[in-house]
Design a protein around this motif. Structure first.
Motif, mmCIF file in Angstrom:
data_model
loop_
_atom_site.group_PDB
_atom_site.id
_atom_site.type_symbol
_atom_site.label_atom_id
_atom_site.label_comp_id
_atom_site.label_asym_id
_atom_site.label_seq_id
_atom_site.Cartn_x
_atom_site.Cartn_y
_atom_site.Cartn_z
ATOM 1 N N THR A 166 -119.025 -72.513 13.259
ATOM 2 C CA THR A 166 -118.249 -71.941 14.365
ATOM 3 C C THR A 166 -116.921 -71.386 13.872
ATOM 4 O O THR A 166 -116.536 -70.261 14.206
ATOM 5 C CB THR A 166 -117.996 -73.012 15.446
ATOM 6 O OG1 THR A 166 -119.247 -73.469 15.952
ATOM 7 C CG2 THR A 166 -117.166 -72.447 16.590
ATOM 8 N N GLY A 167 -116.214 -72.175 13.070
ATOM 9 C CA GLY A 167 -114.913 -71.730 12.569
ATOM 10 C C GLY A 167 -115.003 -70.488 11.725
ATOM 11 O O GLY A 167 -114.160 -69.595 11.819
ATOM 12 N N LEU A 216 -125.450 -67.024 5.893
ATOM 13 C CA LEU A 216 -125.599 -68.320 5.240
ATOM 14 C C LEU A 216 -124.187 -68.770 4.911
ATOM 15 O O LEU A 216 -123.526 -68.208 4.026
ATOM 16 C CB LEU A 216 -126.454 -68.236 3.980
ATOM 17 C CG LEU A 216 -126.561 -69.543 3.174
ATOM 18 C CD1 LEU A 216 -127.174 -70.668 4.010
ATOM 19 C CD2 LEU A 216 -127.357 -69.332 1.886
ATOM 20 N N VAL A 217 -123.702 -69.760 5.654
ATOM 21 C CA VAL A 217 -122.345 -70.278 5.485
ATOM 22 C C VAL A 217 -122.414 -71.579 4.691
ATOM 23 O O VAL A 217 -123.261 -72.427 4.966
ATOM 24 C CB VAL A 217 -121.697 -70.549 6.860
ATOM 25 C CG1 VAL A 217 -120.319 -71.189 6.698
ATOM 26 C CG2 VAL A 217 -121.585 -69.259 7.670
ATOM 27 N N LEU A 242 -127.294 -71.841 8.371
ATOM 28 C CA LEU A 242 -127.858 -70.502 8.535
ATOM 29 C C LEU A 242 -127.908 -70.168 10.014
ATOM 30 O O LEU A 242 -128.343 -71.000 10.825
ATOM 31 C CB LEU A 242 -129.267 -70.445 7.945
ATOM 32 C CG LEU A 242 -129.997 -69.110 8.050
ATOM 33 C CD1 LEU A 242 -129.356 -68.057 7.155
ATOM 34 C CD2 LEU A 242 -131.478 -69.271 7.700
ATOM 35 N N GLY A 243 -127.459 -68.973 10.361
ATOM 36 C CA GLY A 243 -127.541 -68.571 11.757
ATOM 37 C C GLY A 243 -126.891 -67.232 11.988
ATOM 38 O O GLY A 243 -126.327 -66.614 11.081
ATOM 39 N N ALA A 244 -126.992 -66.774 13.223
ATOM 40 C CA ALA A 244 -126.296 -65.557 13.661
ATOM 41 C C ALA A 244 -125.268 -66.017 14.689
ATOM 42 O O ALA A 244 -124.242 -66.574 14.335
ATOM 43 C CB ALA A 244 -127.285 -64.550 14.218
ATOM 44 N N GLY A 245 -125.550 -65.880 15.981
ATOM 45 C CA GLY A 245 -124.626 -66.420 16.979
ATOM 46 C C GLY A 245 -124.704 -67.931 17.059
ATOM 47 O O GLY A 245 -123.714 -68.610 17.296
ATOM 48 N N GLY A 263 -132.273 -64.745 1.445
ATOM 49 C CA GLY A 263 -132.708 -63.889 2.541
ATOM 50 C C GLY A 263 -131.688 -63.623 3.627
ATOM 51 O O GLY A 263 -131.909 -62.752 4.472
ATOM 52 N N ALA A 264 -130.570 -64.364 3.651
ATOM 53 C CA ALA A 264 -129.540 -64.083 4.659
ATOM 54 C C ALA A 264 -128.868 -62.746 4.353
ATOM 55 O O ALA A 264 -128.786 -62.322 3.194
ATOM 56 C CB ALA A 264 -128.498 -65.194 4.681
ATOM 57 N N ALA A 265 -128.378 -62.075 5.384
ATOM 58 C CA ALA A 265 -127.712 -60.782 5.182
ATOM 59 C C ALA A 265 -126.356 -60.946 4.513
ATOM 60 O O ALA A 265 -125.936 -60.082 3.735
ATOM 61 C CB ALA A 265 -127.553 -60.059 6.518
ATOM 62 N N SER A 266 -125.661 -62.065 4.802
ATOM 63 C CA SER A 266 -124.322 -62.283 4.240
ATOM 64 C C SER A 266 -124.164 -63.740 3.834
ATOM 65 O O SER A 266 -124.551 -64.649 4.571
ATOM 66 C CB SER A 266 -123.231 -61.929 5.260
ATOM 67 O OG SER A 266 -123.312 -60.581 5.657
#
Length: 313
Positions: free
Chosen positions: A124-125, A140-141, A153-156, A209-212
């Motif tokens: 979230t941060g 991918l954070v 891993l996520g988008a929103g 595979g994550a975009a960022s």
């Protein structure tokens, strides 16, 4: 602007940080009033002993007393203060001593969150503002801490998360203790530990595979500052900087081959990171290589900002 004033505290293995901010939930804007960090090394020897050391607890309590004064100065409602404790206090047999001390000083209950919740807060941060920053989703954070690293891993929303026990303090104590410049054998052993942890993370979170790829916390921002050759640490220049894997590899090799004095002489180096930054950089490089990422987006906003947003609801 209708805002909520909050105080967020993140107590990790290596550092304890405070953010006092005014949040506007309607617009998603966060306005910092005070953001500070102290290196307290709460996780000192926890990997070896399973207990929080008395001197580590006292360093942490001294920081809490300083933060209590700052929170009072800004008039933050105790109901809008949240203290989140992570890997070191989660692992320790005597975590009750830590909880009692924090409660007495700050008047709030420290929450020893699970690895999964730690991952959600970090995500979230880090990502709340990325949609307007030309950074493609899904993300991918990873939050590279002292005792653990969280992968999300996520988008929103979060699609998958896993916390694993690799971090700059844990790896330094386990593999580099007593060696100012670690040998090739020690580096190889540390790398094997990291790869095993990444295997564990990959069971729950796809690492490719994550975009960022988005990196958080002190190791990542310090490596970024070194790669950018900044004359002094500058959050504004580091936040959302992009690093190539070649830049990270070059900085990692430099740090692993440097003496304590050489690392300490780097202009952007916080004194509390000198002895653990090489191990942290090795984790960072390993993550980028495993992800197959050509570049990394660096975020100065992390779990601390996620804690702040969690208070505002």
């Amino acid at each position: 602007m209708s805002h909520t004033r909050v105080a967020a505290i993140d107590c990790g293995t290596n550092s304890i940080r405070l953010l006092i901010a005014d949040l506007d939930p309607a617009s998603g804007e966060i306005a910092d009033l005070d953001r500070r960090m102290l290196i307290v090394r709460l996780g000192q020897d926890v990997d070896r002993t399973g207990r929080l050391a008395p001197e580590a607890l006292e360093r942490t309590f001294a920081a809490c007393r300083e933060y209590a004064a700052v929170i009072a100065e800004h008039g933050v409602d105790p109901a809008h203060t949240r203290f989140v404790a992570t890997s070191a206090s989660r692992d320790a047999q005597n975590s009750a001593d830590f909880t009692k001390g924090v409660r007495e000083i700050l008047g709030v209950e420290p929450e020893v969150v699970s690895g999964d919740e730690e991952a959600q807060l970090s995500f979230t941060g880090a990502t709340k503002e990325l949609t307007g920053a030309a950074v493609a989703a899904p993300y991918l954070v990873f939050d590279l801490g002292g005792g653990s690293t969280e992968f999300v891993l996520g988008a929103g929303e979060v699609d998958a998360a896993r916390s694993v026990d690799i971090g700059c303090v844990r790896l330094t104590e386990r593999h580099f203790a007593g060696q100012e410049v670690p040998s090739a054998e020690r580096i190889a052993a540390a790398r094997a530990d990291i790869e095993a942890a990444l295997d564990l993370a990959a069971e729950a979170v796809p690492l490719t595979g994550a975009a960022s790829l988005v990196g958080l916390a002190g190791t990542v921002t310090t490596v970024a500052a070194i790669a950018l050759e900044l004359p002094a640490y500058d959050s504004a220049l580091i936040h959302h900087a992009r690093l190539t894997v070649d830049q990270v590899r070059a900085v990692t090799e430099r740090l692993l081959g440097a003496t304590h004095a050489e690392r300490a002489a780097i202009p952007v180096m916080h004194p509390g990171r000198v002895d653990v930054i090489a191990a942290g950089a090795l984790v960072l490089l390993s993550i980028m290589e495993r992800a197959g990422a050509a570049e990394l987006v660096v975020s100065e906003h992390d779990i601390l900002d996620g804690i702040a947003w969690s208070i505002a609801g």
